[in-house]
Design an enzyme around this catalytic site. Structure first.
Site, short mmCIF file in Angstrom:
data_model
loop_
_atom_site.label_atom_id
_atom_site.label_comp_id
_atom_site.label_asym_id
_atom_site.label_seq_id
_atom_site.Cartn_x
_atom_site.Cartn_y
_atom_site.Cartn_z
N LYS A 52 1.02 -1.04 -0.11
CA LYS A 52 0.18 -0.06 0.03
C LYS A 52 0.97 1.23 -0.10
CE LYS A 52 -3.90 -2.44 1.98
NZ LYS A 52 -4.80 -2.72 3.26
N GLN A 96 -4.93 -1.20 9.30
CA GLN A 96 -4.67 -2.79 8.78
C GLN A 96 -5.34 -3.58 9.79
OE1 GLN A 96 -3.80 -3.42 5.68
NE2 GLN A 96 -4.10 -5.29 5.98
N ASP A 119 -10.84 2.83 3.40
CA ASP A 119 -11.15 1.52 3.29
C ASP A 119 -12.59 1.07 2.98
OD1 ASP A 119 -9.02 -0.24 3.23
OD2 ASP A 119 -8.59 -0.26 5.62
N1 GUN Z 1 -7.23 -6.88 6.01
C1 GUN Z 1 -7.47 -7.60 5.17
N2 GUN Z 1 -7.96 -6.62 3.92
C2 GUN Z 1 -7.93 -5.50 4.37
C3 GUN Z 1 -8.25 -4.40 3.69
O1 GUN Z 1 -8.57 -4.11 2.52
N3 GUN Z 1 -7.94 -3.12 4.64
C4 GUN Z 1 -7.37 -3.29 5.84
N4 GUN Z 1 -7.36 -2.05 6.48
N5 GUN Z 1 -7.15 -4.30 6.27
C5 GUN Z 1 -7.44 -5.57 5.49
#
Ligand code: GUN
Length: 281
Positions: A52, A96, A119
């Site tokens: 990311k 996350q 998100d």
């Molecule tokens: N954990 C698994 N997929 C995601 C996601 O798309 N965003 C976040 N913040 N955590 C995750």
């Protein structure tokens, strides 16, 4: 043999479009900044977080990195989110998941200001999506919609079966397909005769979390098959929820793992970040 839906290629196209948009915004004095929070050091989360941050760099968005120890308390995390909510230079906040067990995930997600919830996980973002109001869309389901649209696959009027009902993928996926005028069925672990239901799908979206679960006996001839799963098999090779080799000859379109849905999640996160930047115009 099915046409391959190349998520790597489509995600790169999207990121290149976003890079240009971000540069135009920068020329108008608008800088992007995504705050990325990771609590603990789960190896899979570390990979996602690194990717990311790399995507931010590629597009020209600044990323702030908060790598917090496993022992971080809920109160400390809430305090950080409060600060980032108030910081005008931050236009996206991502925490996350999963979080350590002593932290209430719902409380954390709910604390992120909806206008920075890139998100798309907060109750407000989810509610807006369900009733078709503006807001950030959750990245993985939005990525699947982009894969279908950019592959010129018609959604309207199609029978779509979504396998899985998680808050992050299954439920929002069903809602977005409904918004595109598909006839949607959501299946889960208690569904009776999953095979019979899946076999009716024109578009089968699998987010079941079980490696290689879906074989050709679940798939209608000529169906479009989207695999959201990601696992390592016994040889440590990446695989999805769908048995690709068995299903591909029967499908009209199929996503591979890796290189299908995975790269789209980050592309759509970047898209949400650029949308957030535009709001400060
Ligand atoms: N954990 C698994 N997929 C995601 C996601 O798309 N965003 C976040 N913040 N955590 C995750």
């Amino acid at each position: 043999m099915a046409n391959l839906i190349d998520g790597k290629l489509i995600s790169t196209q999207i990121k290149d479009e976003l890079k240009e948009e971000a540069a135009q915004l920068k020329a108008k004095g608008i800088e992007g900044c995504l705050a990325v929070i990771q609590v603990g050091s789960d190896p899979a989360s570390s990979v996602y977080v690194r990717n990311k941050k790399r995507a931010c760099e590629y597009i020209g968005i600044r990323s702030l990195s908060y790598e917090l120890p496993e022992e971080t308390t809920e109160a400390e995390l809430l305090e950080l989110i409060g600060k980032l909510n108030a910081d005008k230079s931050v236009n996206g906040i991502l925490c996350q998941l999963p979080l350590p067990k002593h932290i209430d995930e719902d409380k954390i997600i709910d604390a992120i200001a909806p206008q920075k919830d890139v998100d798309g996980f907060s109750p407000q973002s989810v509610g807006a999506m369900v009733i078709g109001k503006p807001g950030f869309l959750p990245c993985t389901p939005a990525g699947v919609i982009q894969l279908l649209k950019r592959s010129n696959i018609d959604i309207e009027g199609k029978n779509c079966v979504v396998v899985g009902r998680s808050n992050i993928v299954g439920k929002p996926m069903a809602m977005l397909m409904l918004r595109e005028n598909a006839t949607v069925t959501v299946c889960h672990s208690r569904t009776k005769d999953l095979k019979a239901v899946c076999s009716q799908a024109d578009i089968l979206i699998v987010a079941i979390g079980k490696p290689l679960y879906i074989d050709s006996s679940y798939v209608k001839d000529g169906a479009v098959v989207i695999d959201v799963g990601i696992h390592r098999d016994e040889n440590n090779k990446l695989c999805g929820d769908v048995n690709f080799d068995d299903v591909a000859p029967k499908a009209s379109y199929i996503t591979p793992v890796p290189g299908g849905v995975g790269p789209m999640t980050i592309a759509m996160l970047m898209s949400n970040c650029v949308e957030s930047m535009k709001k400060s115009l």
